[in-house]
Design a protein around this motif. Structure first.
Motif, PDB file in Angstrom:
ATOM      1  N   SER A  61       0.855  -1.184   0.000  1.00  0.00           N
ATOM      2  CA  SER A  61       0.000   0.000   0.000  1.00  0.00           C
ATOM      3  C   SER A  61       0.890   1.232   0.000  1.00  0.00           C
ATOM      4  O   SER A  61       1.730   1.394   0.895  1.00  0.00           O
ATOM      5  N   GLY A  73      -9.425  10.598   4.670  1.00  0.00           N
ATOM      6  CA  GLY A  73      -9.371   9.202   5.065  1.00  0.00           C
ATOM      7  C   GLY A  73      -8.849   8.930   6.451  1.00  0.00           C
ATOM      8  O   GLY A  73      -8.932   7.802   6.933  1.00  0.00           O
ATOM      9  N   SER A  75      -8.693   8.503  10.343  1.00  0.00           N
ATOM     10  CA  SER A  75      -9.580   8.306  11.485  1.00  0.00           C
ATOM     11  C   SER A  75      -8.755   7.642  12.580  1.00  0.00           C
ATOM     12  O   SER A  75      -8.171   6.574  12.362  1.00  0.00           O
ATOM     13  N   SER A  83      -5.961   0.425  15.194  1.00  0.00           N
ATOM     14  CA  SER A  83      -7.128   0.365  14.312  1.00  0.00           C
ATOM     15  C   SER A  83      -7.307   1.654  13.509  1.00  0.00           C
ATOM     16  O   SER A  83      -8.283   1.784  12.761  1.00  0.00           O
ATOM     17  N   ARG A  85      -7.217   4.431  10.735  1.00  0.00           N
ATOM     18  CA  ARG A  85      -7.349   4.248   9.296  1.00  0.00           C
ATOM     19  C   ARG A  85      -6.846   5.475   8.552  1.00  0.00           C
ATOM     20  O   ARG A  85      -6.940   6.607   9.047  1.00  0.00           O
ATOM     21  N   ARG A  87      -5.991   6.692   4.108  1.00  0.00           N
ATOM     22  CA  ARG A  87      -6.152   6.299   2.713  1.00  0.00           C
ATOM     23  C   ARG A  87      -4.803   6.018   2.062  1.00  0.00           C
ATOM     24  O   ARG A  87      -3.852   6.783   2.214  1.00  0.00           O
ATOM     25  N   VAL A  92      -8.787   2.631   1.706  1.00  0.00           N
ATOM     26  CA  VAL A  92      -8.569   2.934   3.122  1.00  0.00           C
ATOM     27  C   VAL A  92      -8.067   1.676   3.824  1.00  0.00           C
ATOM     28  O   VAL A  92      -8.644   0.599   3.672  1.00  0.00           O
ATOM     29  N   ILE A  93      -6.977   1.807   4.587  1.00  0.00           N
ATOM     30  CA  ILE A  93      -6.378   0.664   5.280  1.00  0.00           C
ATOM     31  C   ILE A  93      -6.292   0.951   6.771  1.00  0.00           C
ATOM     32  O   ILE A  93      -6.266   2.111   7.200  1.00  0.00           O
ATOM     33  N   ALA A  94      -6.257  -0.111   7.568  1.00  0.00           N
ATOM     34  CA  ALA A  94      -5.988   0.004   9.007  1.00  0.00           C
ATOM     35  C   ALA A  94      -4.488  -0.131   9.203  1.00  0.00           C
ATOM     36  O   ALA A  94      -3.874  -1.087   8.716  1.00  0.00           O
ATOM     37  N   ASP A  97      -2.779  -3.362  10.283  1.00  0.00           N
ATOM     38  CA  ASP A  97      -2.761  -4.530   9.407  1.00  0.00           C
ATOM     39  C   ASP A  97      -1.439  -4.679   8.659  1.00  0.00           C
ATOM     40  O   ASP A  97      -1.195  -5.709   8.031  1.00  0.00           O
TER      41      ASP A  97
END
Length: 360
Positions: A61, A73, A75, A83, A85, A87, A92-94, A97
């Motif tokens: 990403s 994006g 948050s 967790s 997030r 963009r 949009v990714i965490a 992860d």
């Protein structure tokens, strides 16, 4: 050069993105290491390395930090930073992860033209930059390439000089001073000609290395104004650019009559093998500085011995070597990132902040 790099940066396949599988392995995306690259728009290093990661079946990403004001994006909940997030190029990714983060570069945020007030533009820029950097640093739990604190510390020339001496690299005689008598005496000790370099070089005021003689030194008032790096002159038109990650050292050559070859618009680029002892010490330098990767500049010695180490850039440019006829670098680096993401372990010697390095 730029056209060649752009031709290599093949875009993500929409069909492959939608399927969530890899053409090379058939594994689901969730089974593969997930690599994040924090960068800015137009960074061809990030784009080409991402291409090779995808070609090898990895997940990547691209997080364009400078796009935060336009793409949004973000948050973030401080109770659950992993967790958070934001963009990326693939949606949009965490942040939690991701298995590995290549801390490539953080560009100045691109504020929309509709924001006309200068003070407001500065607020949006600062808020966006600090938010994305703070989110990534708070929520990411994987492997850094390289740790942001270690990267920042290693950018200080005095810190890296001490580390290079400590690991036994061959460093030219060096003085950092603003004491006129010390500077003049040092110049005489190294033969009446020496290299002068900036301690720091801001982006908006580029400063380059140059050669100065005893007779050409400015007056005491100028020498005393600010410290500078003074170094023994290593003669010759041959320069080395050593790209080091893990135990791998890929070395390119730059032939240029200019002292600072970065000012040469037409250098001759090639490939070189670096001696095993210097290669091992370059790897040790990264460990000493807490880095996973480093791009070092060296010069061959006139006596035919081990080369002189000059400096390291934690995120130095390397694609020009490949694009102008030198060694392939992007693909091996992508393979390194995938291997590091898969291991999930800290580097040999552990992650030590560079501030713990010393000259003694």
């Amino acid at each position: 050069m730029r056209a060649w790099l752009q031709s290599q940066a093949v875009p993500r396949s929409p069909a492959r993105q939608a399927a969530g599988t890899t053409a090379t392995t058939g594994a689901t995306a969730a089974d593969l290491p997930h690599i994040g690259i924090l960068t800015q728009v137009g960074d061809l290093h990030a784009e080409l390395v991402a291409y090779w990661i995808k070609q090898a079946g990895g997940r990547v990403s691209l997080i364009y930090a400078d796009r935060v004001p336009t793409d949004g994006g973000i948050s973030f909940d401080p109770a659950h930073p992993e967790s958070a997030r934001l963009r990326a190029d693939d949606g949009v990714i965490a942040i939690g992860d991701l298995d590995l983060m290549w801390w490539r570069r953080v560009g100045k945020p691109r504020v929309p033209e509709r924001v006309r007030d200068a003070a407001a533009r500065e607020v949006v820029s600062n808020e966006s930059r600090d938010a994305v950097v703070g989110l990534v640093r708070s929520g990411f739990r994987g492997i850094w390439v390289s740790d942001p604190d270690a990267t920042r510390s290693a950018e200080f020339k005095l810190v890296q000089l001490c580390a290079a001496v400590k690991v036994g690299l061959r460093v030219p005689a060096t003085l950092v001073s603003q004491v006129p008598d010390e500077i003049r005496n040092f110049c005489e000790r190294v033969g009446g000609r020496m290299v002068t370099k900036p301690v720091a070089s801001p982006i908006d005021v580029p400063l380059r290395a140059g050669v100065v003689t005893s007779e050409g030194l400015p007056g005491d008032d100028v020498l005393a104004l600010s410290p500078a790096i003074y170094q023994e002159l290593v003669p010759g038109e041959d320069h080395l650019r050593a790209c080091t990650w893990g135990s791998t050292v890929i070395c390119g050559t730059v032939k240029s009559p200019m002292m600072d070859w970065r000012t040469d618009s037409n250098p001759t680029i090639g490939t070189a093998e670096i001696d095993a002892d210097t290669a091992a010490r370059l790897a040790a330098l990264n460990v000493e500085l807490g880095l996973e990767m480093g791009i070092s500049d060296l010069k061959p010695a006139a006596d035919g011995g081990v080369p002189y180490w000059l400096e390291v850039n934690p995120q130095g440019q390397f694609l020009f070597l490949e694009g102008l006829g030198g060694p392939e670098v992007a693909k091996p680096f992508a393979e390194f990132l995938l291997a590091r993401a898969a291991t999930g372990t800290p580097p040999a010697g552990g992650r030590r902040p560079a501030s713990r390095s010393g000259c003694g």
